[in-house]
Scaffold this active site. Sequence first.
Site, PDB file in Angstrom:
ATOM      1  N   HIS A  22       0.789  -1.226   0.000  1.00 53.76           N
ATOM      2  CA  HIS A  22       0.000   0.000   0.000  1.00 53.76           C
ATOM      3  C   HIS A  22       0.826   1.284   0.000  1.00 53.76           C
ATOM      4  O   HIS A  22       0.362   2.302  -0.494  1.00 53.76           O
ATOM      5  CB  HIS A  22      -0.951   0.003   1.198  1.00 53.76           C
ATOM      6  CG  HIS A  22      -2.015  -1.032   1.127  1.00 53.76           C
ATOM      7  ND1 HIS A  22      -1.771  -2.357   1.425  1.00 53.76           N
ATOM      8  CD2 HIS A  22      -3.318  -0.963   0.783  1.00 53.76           C
ATOM      9  CE1 HIS A  22      -2.888  -3.047   1.276  1.00 53.76           C
ATOM     10  NE2 HIS A  22      -3.835  -2.227   0.884  1.00 53.76           N
ATOM     11  N   ASP A  91      -9.772  -3.863   0.829  1.00 49.11           N
ATOM     12  CA  ASP A  91      -8.439  -3.678   1.412  1.00 49.11           C
ATOM     13  C   ASP A  91      -8.213  -4.682   2.529  1.00 49.11           C
ATOM     14  O   ASP A  91      -9.137  -4.968   3.306  1.00 49.11           O
ATOM     15  CB  ASP A  91      -8.335  -2.284   2.036  1.00 49.11           C
ATOM     16  CG  ASP A  91      -7.575  -1.310   1.194  1.00 49.11           C
ATOM     17  OD1 ASP A  91      -6.735  -1.735   0.387  1.00 49.11           O
ATOM     18  OD2 ASP A  91      -7.816  -0.102   1.357  1.00 49.11           O
TER      19      ASP A  91
END
Length: 167
Positions: A22, A91
Amino acid sequence: MNQSYFNLLGNITWLWMNSSLHKEWSCELLARNVIPAIENEQYMLLIDNGIPIAYCSWADLNLETEVKYIKDINSLTPEEWQSGDRRWIIDWVAPFGHSQLLYKKMCQKYPDMIVRSIRFYPKQKELGKIAYFKGGKLDKKTAKKRFDTYQEELATALKNEFNFIKK
């Protein structure tokens, strides 16, 4: 928006910054993936002694939106996060090794759900696969049957979308 909203956004951003996957992503992508999750309360954030340790978010898609998402994982609009009952993990961030704990908590919170995600290979970020997870109370046979049904519906929709010809 209040202070707790910004604290939550800060905790999630901090986890993103500590994730090898990320941390390379843009602020625009963070906003696209995190803000709808917060606003729709479609997330789980684990905190230990005041420190965020893991986070996941999900969207509940209809089949049409699911096809769109498969084709482009960055395509979801805020309205589409609650468009159906086909749950997808958007996510999954556990940079300090708390992935199993997050998985356990999700299984407890959603014991009867089938949840899918697109998983990327660390060294080949453009290559992914669809993975599925089952809630803690769902037996493997029922979960597999439900997953197979979802996959068949998705495959049919994708086939129609791309107008494949059977030989």
